[in-house]
Motif scaffolding. Sequence first.
Motif, PDB file in Angstrom:
ATOM      1  N   LYS A  61       0.829  -1.209   0.000  1.00  0.00           N
ATOM      2  CA  LYS A  61       0.000   0.000   0.000  1.00  0.00           C
ATOM      3  C   LYS A  61       0.863   1.259   0.000  1.00  0.00           C
ATOM      4  O   LYS A  61       0.612   2.196  -0.750  1.00  0.00           O
ATOM      5  N   HIS A  62       1.913   1.282   0.829  1.00  0.00           N
ATOM      6  CA  HIS A  62       2.776   2.457   0.874  1.00  0.00           C
ATOM      7  C   HIS A  62       3.562   2.620  -0.423  1.00  0.00           C
ATOM      8  O   HIS A  62       3.801   3.747  -0.874  1.00  0.00           O
ATOM      9  N   GLY A  63       3.958   1.512  -1.036  1.00  0.00           N
ATOM     10  CA  GLY A  63       4.647   1.601  -2.322  1.00  0.00           C
ATOM     11  C   GLY A  63       3.759   2.186  -3.403  1.00  0.00           C
ATOM     12  O   GLY A  63       4.196   3.006  -4.213  1.00  0.00           O
ATOM     13  N   ARG A  64       2.487   1.785  -3.410  1.00  0.00           N
ATOM     14  CA  ARG A  64       1.550   2.322  -4.404  1.00  0.00           C
ATOM     15  C   ARG A  64       1.312   3.810  -4.180  1.00  0.00           C
ATOM     16  O   ARG A  64       1.239   4.594  -5.125  1.00  0.00           O
ATOM     17  N   LEU A  65       1.186   4.208  -2.923  1.00  0.00           N
ATOM     18  CA  LEU A  65       1.008   5.633  -2.642  1.00  0.00           C
ATOM     19  C   LEU A  65       2.239   6.439  -3.041  1.00  0.00           C
ATOM     20  O   LEU A  65       2.118   7.557  -3.545  1.00  0.00           O
ATOM     21  N   ALA A  66       3.424   5.893  -2.832  1.00  0.00           N
ATOM     22  CA  ALA A  66       4.655   6.588  -3.231  1.00  0.00           C
ATOM     23  C   ALA A  66       4.724   6.741  -4.744  1.00  0.00           C
ATOM     24  O   ALA A  66       5.150   7.784  -5.256  1.00  0.00           O
ATOM     25  N   MET A  67       4.285   5.702  -5.478  1.00  0.00           N
ATOM     26  CA  MET A  67       4.271   5.812  -6.943  1.00  0.00           C
ATOM     27  C   MET A  67       3.284   6.876  -7.404  1.00  0.00           C
ATOM     28  O   MET A  67       3.562   7.629  -8.347  1.00  0.00           O
ATOM     29  N   MET A  68       2.116   6.948  -6.739  1.00  0.00           N
ATOM     30  CA  MET A  68       1.152   7.984  -7.099  1.00  0.00           C
ATOM     31  C   MET A  68       1.707   9.377  -6.787  1.00  0.00           C
ATOM     32  O   MET A  68       1.495  10.322  -7.542  1.00  0.00           O
ATOM     33  N   GLY A  69       2.433   9.498  -5.678  1.00  0.00           N
ATOM     34  CA  GLY A  69       3.054  10.782  -5.343  1.00  0.00           C
ATOM     35  C   GLY A  69       4.105  11.183  -6.357  1.00  0.00           C
ATOM     36  O   GLY A  69       4.194  12.351  -6.754  1.00  0.00           O
ATOM     37  N   ALA A  70       4.911  10.224  -6.802  1.00  0.00           N
ATOM     38  CA  ALA A  70       5.919  10.518  -7.820  1.00  0.00           C
ATOM     39  C   ALA A  70       5.261  10.925  -9.131  1.00  0.00           C
ATOM     40  O   ALA A  70       5.719  11.854  -9.814  1.00  0.00           O
ATOM     41  N   LEU A  71       4.178  10.261  -9.484  1.00  0.00           N
ATOM     42  CA  LEU A  71       3.451  10.602 -10.691  1.00  0.00           C
ATOM     43  C   LEU A  71       2.861  12.010 -10.571  1.00  0.00           C
ATOM     44  O   LEU A  71       2.892  12.798 -11.528  1.00  0.00           O
ATOM     45  N   GLY A  72       2.355  12.363  -9.397  1.00  0.00           N
ATOM     46  CA  GLY A  72       1.840  13.704  -9.176  1.00  0.00           C
ATOM     47  C   GLY A  72       2.905  14.765  -9.313  1.00  0.00           C
ATOM     48  O   GLY A  72       2.671  15.842  -9.880  1.00  0.00           O
ATOM     49  N   MET A  73       4.102  14.489  -8.797  1.00  0.00           N
ATOM     50  CA  MET A  73       5.194  15.454  -8.933  1.00  0.00           C
ATOM     51  C   MET A  73       5.590  15.618 -10.390  1.00  0.00           C
ATOM     52  O   MET A  73       5.904  16.734 -10.840  1.00  0.00           O
ATOM     53  N   LEU A  74       5.599  14.513 -11.141  1.00  0.00           N
ATOM     54  CA  LEU A  74       5.949  14.620 -12.568  1.00  0.00           C
ATOM     55  C   LEU A  74       4.911  15.415 -13.341  1.00  0.00           C
ATOM     56  O   LEU A  74       5.265  16.216 -14.211  1.00  0.00           O
ATOM     57  N   THR A  75       3.629  15.214 -13.043  1.00  0.00           N
ATOM     58  CA  THR A  75       2.603  15.958 -13.776  1.00  0.00           C
ATOM     59  C   THR A  75       2.622  17.437 -13.409  1.00  0.00           C
ATOM     60  O   THR A  75       2.307  18.279 -14.245  1.00  0.00           O
ATOM     61  N   GLN A  76       3.008  17.776 -12.186  1.00  0.00           N
ATOM     62  CA  GLN A  76       3.098  19.189 -11.827  1.00  0.00           C
ATOM     63  C   GLN A  76       4.254  19.882 -12.520  1.00  0.00           C
ATOM     64  O   GLN A  76       4.204  21.083 -12.787  1.00  0.00           O
ATOM     65  N   SER A  77       5.308  19.137 -12.829  1.00  0.00           N
ATOM     66  CA  SER A  77       6.476  19.765 -13.458  1.00  0.00           C
ATOM     67  C   SER A  77       6.267  20.023 -14.947  1.00  0.00           C
ATOM     68  O   SER A  77       7.033  20.745 -15.554  1.00  0.00           O
ATOM     69  N   LEU A  78       5.223  19.429 -15.520  1.00  0.00           N
ATOM     70  CA  LEU A  78       4.967  19.649 -16.954  1.00  0.00           C
ATOM     71  C   LEU A  78       4.333  20.946 -17.203  1.00  0.00           C
ATOM     72  O   LEU A  78       3.955  21.820 -17.085  1.00  0.00           O
TER      73      LEU A  78
END
Length: 91
Positions: free
Chosen positions: A74-91
């Motif tokens: 569960k924590h790994g999935r949340l970390a992946m979603m957080g990383a994806l969120g950071m990438l989408t904000q940088s675009l």
Amino acid sequence: NPATAVAAAGVAVLGSFAVSARRGAGERKRASNVVCNFSKESQLGAQAPLGFFDPAGFCENEEKFKDLRAKELKHGRLAMMGALGMLTQSL
């Protein structure tokens, strides 16, 4: 509006996490008189050079092992979603 779409998607993802967490909350009952031959060394992830790596001794039994493994996923999935969120904000 792209910001509204991203916010709606985030709410949907968080809602699905909440529903899946509620489903698993009541499924932890177990019979106490069942004999189980649980071996941590034979579980998925125990590799040849180190074997099962648990130097602090957190996994005493099968129930705790499965609980910690579910939390790790569960924590790994949340970390992946957080990383994806950071990438989408940088675009």
